[in-house]
Design an enzyme around this catalytic site. Structure first.
Site, short mmCIF file in Angstrom:
data_model
loop_
_atom_site.label_atom_id
_atom_site.label_comp_id
_atom_site.label_asym_id
_atom_site.label_seq_id
_atom_site.Cartn_x
_atom_site.Cartn_y
_atom_site.Cartn_z
CB SER A 104 -0.47 -50.31 154.54
OG SER A 104 -1.38 -49.25 154.33
CG HIS A 177 -1.44 -40.96 154.63
ND1 HIS A 177 -2.56 -40.33 155.15
CD2 HIS A 177 -0.47 -40.01 154.60
CE1 HIS A 177 -2.27 -39.07 155.42
NE2 HIS A 177 -1.00 -38.85 155.09
CE1 TYR A 470 -9.28 -37.55 156.55
CE2 TYR A 470 -10.41 -35.57 155.83
CZ TYR A 470 -9.39 -36.18 156.54
OH TYR A 470 -8.49 -35.41 157.24
#
Length: 541
Positions: A104, A177, A470
């Site tokens: 994305s 995200h 992360y």
């Protein structure tokens, strides 16, 4: 005449054999391309034969470690423009046993969304980027390819009293995200992004489009923090927007170690998670050069945001955190939307349209990231040792993000993201360099790992926790990525998800039993062990 018929039969047979041989000789990618509709191939599919292939591939690669000549390249890139394109791509990839990587924003720290060690295609979501805000409901439907910047900008254009809690890097894509958790400077007030997502649409392994009702609560639970790419392709998310004050206060107070930064950081550990949830203060230590001789020292930035007025903030910190020495002149009042630019290091006064900017060519930088959770204050002596080690490494810096507030109020089982109460702060280690030589890259990678090893006594253990967003391959990864070994998956899974790992495995086994959606750190399917008893054992039953 009989001879002619025999000859014709022989020729026909030979034609069939040759035709079958040609079909058999076709590669999986040729079968995959043939499986796609003509319009999909002609309009949104790029192979290495296309002149635009390299441009499409590289424009979303945010880490130059995965932009080298030796980096494995996809067999094709499908830049889908509607939901049916996603469905078709999934069906054709599965029927031809071709791995897909779902991209994305391209910010995956280990390149898992656009690199694989087995033949693969990229499902690129950046054209699916609509943001539809409903003011009456205070909600928004957001497609996976929308950047955080576009989401923030669109919300603010509708209302200056609504926001959404997610990251400060506004070029990040919503798909990855949100599915990894998503956090930012509103998390102490409102929690993570996933704590404010109320619906979603996903393409499953069969090519079906499911919403929350049709996918069921187990899958909806899993994709909010368990990583969407293990379960399907997230098309869009429905966000519950949150109320913010018309003006927020931001500040960035910098202190050198020689100015008492160590003492201030130590005190910050004690009080930052206990401060009012309207206040978020990030600690960011950096190595800087001062003086004519360029002496290297550590400078610590205390970057804050407060949902309220300056006067209230100054009173609060004068009581709870006087060591910071915050003055009125350090503070800037602005609408929440402008603060998103401040947090991205944009000068005050930068036009809001900058939130819509996407880098035409990402910075040519090599990056390595790692993460940790801290549950007990780090002693002052250890903090001083950290500064010394940072100076040795020169290019490594950190972000320490405080917990408490809303984060400690949500149960660790409510979503797959388990890192809730009990944490003082989250550490992000960032090592960035520009030299292209393999020797320099190896030096930086090794330093990141040795720094991480040095931090072992001061962070979480059993397991040593890590944040899925992360991405860090060092904590465990399956290679080759088309073989998911449960033991390795449990190693990284326990760090990312702790006690939620087993439930994620159960959901994965149910919705994708053949493990089609997989990558180096995906959720595995459950191992079913059959115990066969011999006759002797049976006789003792």
């Amino acid at each position: 005449m009989d001879t002619i018929w025999k000859l014709c039969f022989l020729m026909a047979t030979l034609t069939i054999v040759l035709s079958n041989s040609t079909t058999t000789a076709k590669s999986p990618i040729q079968h995959f391309i043939n499986c796609l509709s003509h319009s999909l191939v002609s309009e949104v599919t790029y192979t290495p034969n296309n002149t635009s292939f390299s441009t499409i591939l590289n424009i979303k690669i945010q880490n130059k470690r995965f932009k080298t000549a030796t980096t494995p390249k996809p067999l094709a890139i499908i830049t889908v423009k509607d939901d049916s394109h996603v469905q078709e791509t999934v069906k054709c990839a599965k029927s031809n046993n071709i791995q897909i990587r779902i991209r994305s924003g391209g910010h995956d720290y280990e390149g898992c969304s656009y690199v694989s060690d087995v033949p693969f295609v990229i499902l690129d979501m950046f054209h699916l980027n609509s943001v539809d805000v409903n003011l009456q409901e205070s909600t928004a439907w957001v497609e996976s390819g929308a950047t955080l910047g576009k989401i923030y900008y669109t919300i603010a254009k509708k209302s200056n009293k609504l926001a959404f809690p997610s990251g400060v890097c506004f070029t990040v894509g919503a798909g990855g995200h949100f599915s990894g958790g998503g956090y930012g400077n509103l998390m102490r007030k409102f929690g993570l992004s996933i704590d404010n997502i109320i619906d979603a649409k996903i393409v499953d392994v069969k090519g079906n489009i499911l919403d929350r009702k049709s996918m069921g609560e187990d899958l909806f639970w899993a994709i909010r923090g368990g990583g969407g790419a293990s379960f399907g392709v997230i098309l869009s998310w429905k966000l519950q927007l949150v109320p913010v004050t018309p003006q927020v206060i931001v500040f960035d107070v910098k202190r050198y170690v020689s100015e008492g930064a160590t003492d201030i950081v130590y005190k910050w550990q004690l009080i930052a998670p206990k401060l009012h949830k309207d206040l978020f203060i990030r600690v960011q230590p950096n190595v800087v050069q001062i003086g004519q001789e360029g002496k290297k020292v550590v400078q610590v930035s205390f970057i804050g945001q407060f949902l309220g007025k300056i006067e209230r903030l100054l009173v609060l910190l004068s009581k709870k955190f006087p060591e910071l020495g915050l003055n009125k002149s350090d503070c800037f009042s602005m609408p929440w939307i402008n603060s998103t630019l401040f947090w991205h290091d944009k000068p005050i006064g930068t036009p809001l349209e900058a939130l819509l900017d996407e880098p035409k060519d990402p910075q040519p930088l090599y990056k390595k990231y790692k993460s940790d959770y801290v549950k007990k204050p780090i002693p002052k002596e250890a903090i001083e040792s950290i500064w010394k080690l940072m100076i040795e490494g020169e290019d490594l810096f950190m972000q320490w993000n405080p917990y408490g507030g809303r984060m400690k109020e949500i149960l660790p089982s409510e979503t797959p993201f388990p890192h809730r109460a009990g944490n003082l702060f989250l550490i992000l280690y960032i090592n960035i360099w520009s030299n292209e030589s393999s020797e320099v890259s190896e030096l930086h990678m090794n330093f990141s790992r040795s720094f991480y090893e040095f931090m072992t006594p001061y962070v979480s253990n059993s397991p040593r926790e890590a944040f899925l967003n992360y991405r860090d391959a060092d904590i465990g990864a399956n290679h080759p990525s088309n073989v998911t070994r449960f033991g390795i998956a449990k190693t990284y899974g326990s760090k990312f998800f702790k006690g939620n790992f087993e439930r994620l495995v159960s959901v994965k086994t149910k919705v994708d039993p053949e493990n089609f959606f997989r990558y180096e750190q995906s959720i595995p399917t459950k191992i079913i062990v059959k115990v066969i008893l011999n006759d002797q054992n049976k006789s003792h039953m």
